[in-house]
Design a protein around this motif. Structure first.
Motif, PDB file in Angstrom:
ATOM      1  N   SER A 128       1.844   5.774   1.815  1.00 29.11           N
ATOM      2  CA  SER A 128       0.088   5.548   1.197  1.00 29.11           C
ATOM      3  C   SER A 128       0.531   5.553  -0.404  1.00 29.11           C
ATOM      4  N   ARG A 129       1.329   6.256  -0.926  1.00 27.94           N
ATOM      5  CA  ARG A 129       1.052   6.947  -2.329  1.00 27.94           C
ATOM      6  C   ARG A 129       2.841   6.206  -2.712  1.00 27.94           C
TER       7      ARG A 129
ATOM      8  N   LEU B 120       0.392   9.949   4.831  1.00 31.68           N
ATOM      9  CA  LEU B 120       0.180   9.959   3.531  1.00 31.68           C
ATOM     10  C   LEU B 120       0.696   9.892   2.119  1.00 31.68           C
TER      11      LEU B 120
ATOM     12  N   GLY C  96       0.694   3.891   6.626  1.00 33.73           N
ATOM     13  CA  GLY C  96       0.356   4.369   5.310  1.00 33.73           C
ATOM     14  C   GLY C  96       1.303   3.216   4.555  1.00 33.73           C
TER      15      GLY C  96
END
Length: 621
Positions: free
Chosen positions: A156-157, A153, A447
């Motif tokens: 992924s940002r 997570l 990710g």
């Protein structure tokens, strides 16, 4: 007879013969209901520039400019997001901006879930035999997955520049760890020294080398993109460094991971546009070296010989391949059922929950379960290559293609070894097999792919628009909340409160007695509870008390009366009579206070109730 029209592009001079063709007899738009299209001199349907601009604003796709000599655009048209959702609603599912993001996330999530379930099913018997609990290996896998999910997570940002910055430090760390494996710090198991012991845990640096090589090679080729026309810049230093990493892994020995490492190199070079002769030369040279390394090692030579006919040496080198085929054959179309595998029991199929977990899936879930795994990997590969194809960033394109090639190559090599199409190399099935050293780097790469999918041109525009709408909605909610609730204590107060407080200040400045009476409202008491000068003023001048009471009642009365008078007499009784000079001013102070005493007002939600006046008459009712 219908009038004749001239062929488009034919000369219209008197000396040239013009071939005439009859026009269509059916009027244009008679059956379709659409107006006839105007034809340009070149024969193509054309319209005004305003019409084309209007079509673009209404949701049509924006064309991508072609490069010189380019037959079709490299990127698919970016949909127009100016329309209020109409353009996105009409697009097919695979043409929507976030299609790559959802395909990657759904396929990887299903593979992770399936892998966790199958690790529990394939390892419960051997876990009970080794540790006394059927859930020990499953808990370890769930722990590694719990570590990998926050990593996924967070990755992924992250923007692409973060991955570029960590590429060189990660490659240096990987080389140090690979050298440490060959030192006395390495842990040996089954004749191979591939792990580093960290207390009760073990780390396999060769799995981290795949991710490091992907990031480093993508960043290197992006920096040298202006020099890639020379074949020397294509192969130096990326080929020597990859050969160094592969050589350190082969010394462990681990031929399967070495194949995956070199597959990353070939994928990246192919995407960057390496000429065919250079690509073929590298492929031939690495193939010759790999063949030599496989032949000179007795262990690898036996595996290659048993690959041709595993049943010939079913009790020795072909034991694992034969029992894997038995597991797949006994599963049939529908499988034996979840948890009903027989090959997972001890002394039958080796590595049933790691390298050969696909055989257990085929035995318990049948051919349909194996096809589901293949389809999920196919969807994942399509989504990863789609991200690389649609991106306009060179680093993103190379890193996405390298990560997808790494995971797909590892999956193909593992599944080919289980079904007998390829030699057994001992590498796990990505996202499905047991092993934290392989799972966490793979989830980190997923990710990264999700972050690249969010950075596609159309996806970035859509996400920016959604973020702007959320900010506007949040501001609107805060505005409604602030306007519907009065604020005090240094903040803006209602208009009625201001109107009632200003006369108090004026009265306090003009007359101390009135100020003490109007501001305190407690028979001349101050804010600290002591009596002020109001009572002394009333004793000296009876009319002053009446005036102070009338002013206090007038100041305490709200801007709008919350209650309507029940009758005329009650309304007149509530009015405070004015104190006039002369004989009216000579009335007694108790009578004036009785006439001027304010009636009790029901307190509002932000107004403190008034205390009764101890010197005044009791409240009515």
């Amino acid at each position: 007879m219908a009038p004749a029209v001239r062929r488009p592009g034919a000369p219209s001079g008197s000396g040239s013969r013009v071939r005439e063709t009859p026009a269509p007899t059916r009027p244009a738009g008679e059956e379709t209901g659409r107006p006839p299209r105007r034809r340009s001199p070149s024969g193509d349907a054309a319209g005004s520039s305003a019409d084309r601009a209007g079509a673009a604003r209404s949701g049509a796709a924006r064309a991508v400019a072609l490069r010189p000599g380019q037959r079709r655009p490299l990127l698919r048209p970016v949909p127009d997001l100016d329309a209020q959702g109409s353009a996105l609603a009409k697009l097919p599912l695979l043409e929507r901006p976030l299609a790559s993001y959802y395909l990657l996330g759904s396929s990887a999530g299903l593979l992770l879930l399936l892998g966790l379930v199958m690790v529990l099913s394939a390892s419960n018997v051997r876990s009970y035999e080794a540790f006394g609990s059927s859930y020990t290996i499953f808990v370890r896998q769930a722990t590694w997955m719990g570590i990998g999910l926050p990593v996924l997570l967070a990755a992924s940002r992250m923007p692409a520049r973060v991955f570029r910055r960590v590429s060189y430090p990660l490659m240096a760390l990987t080389l140090l760890l690979l050298l440490a494996v060959l030192s006395p710090l390495g842990v040996s198991s089954n004749g191979a020294q591939r792990w580093l012991g960290l207390g009760s845990l073990s780390l396999q640096p060769s799995e981290l080398a795949k991710l490091a090589l992907v990031l480093w090679s993508a960043d290197l080729l992006t920096r040298k993109r202006r020099l890639l026309g020379d074949w020397k810049h294509l192969i130096i230093p990326i080929v020597p460094v990859t050969a160094l990493v592969g050589g350190l892994i082969m010394l462990q020995p681990d031929m399967g991971t070495t194949i995956v490492v070199f597959s990353v190199l070939f994928v990246v070079l192919w995407v960057v546009g390496t000429p065919g002769r250079v690509f073929g030369g590298l492929l031939g040279a690495i193939g010759v070296v790999g063949t030599i390394l496989a032949v000179i090692s007795p262990y690898r030579l036996e595996r290659l010989l048993s690959y041709r006919d595993p049943f010939d040496k079913a009790q020795t080198t072909g034991w694992q391949a034969v029992h894997g085929i038995y597991a797949l054959a006994s599963g049939g179309w529908w499988g034996e059922g979840l948890g009903a595998s027989r090959q997972k029991w001890p002394d039958l199929l080796p590595a049933s929950y790691t390298d050969f977990i696909l055989a257990i899936i085929g035995e318990e879930l049948g051919l349909l379960g194996c096809l589901l795994v293949v389809i999920l990997f196919g969807v994942f590969g399509y989504a990863g290559l789609r991200v690389a194809h649609r991106s306009d960033n060179q680093f993103v394109r190379l890193a996405a293609a390298g990560s997808t090639g790494w995971i797909l190559t590892q999956a193909v090599v593992n599944m080919g070894a289980v079904v007998g199409l390829l030699p057994i190399t001992g590498i796990p099935l990505p996202l499905v097999s047991f092993g934290g050293s392989s799972l966490v780097p793979t989830m980190l790469s997923i990710g990264m792919l999700l972050a690249f999918a969010r950075s596609e041109p159309a996806a970035a525009r859509l996400l920016a628009e959604r973020a702007r709408e959320r900010r506007e909605a949040r501001r609107a909610r805060q505005g409604r909340r602030g306007s519907g609730r009065p604020r005090t204590g240094g903040r803006e107060a209602p208009a009625g409160t201001r109107a009632t407080r200003r006369p108090d200040r004026a009265a306090q400045e003009s007359n101390p007695a009135r100020g003490a009476r109007g501001a305190g409202g407690k028979d001349g008491r101050r804010g600290d509870g002591r009596r002020g000068d109001g009572r002394r003023a009333r004793e000296r001048d009876p009319s002053a008390g009446a005036r102070a009471g009338a002013d206090g009642a007038r100041d305490a009365r709200p801007a709008r009366s919350p209650q309507r008078p029940r009758s005329g007499s009650a309304s007149s009784a509530r009015r405070a009579p004015r104190v006039r000079s002369g004989e009216d001013g000579a009335r007694s102070a108790p009578a004036a206070r009785k006439a001027a005493s304010p009636q009790p007002v029901e307190p509002g939600p932000y107004r403190r109730p008034r205390r009764p006046d101890p010197d005044g008459p009791p409240a009515a009712g």
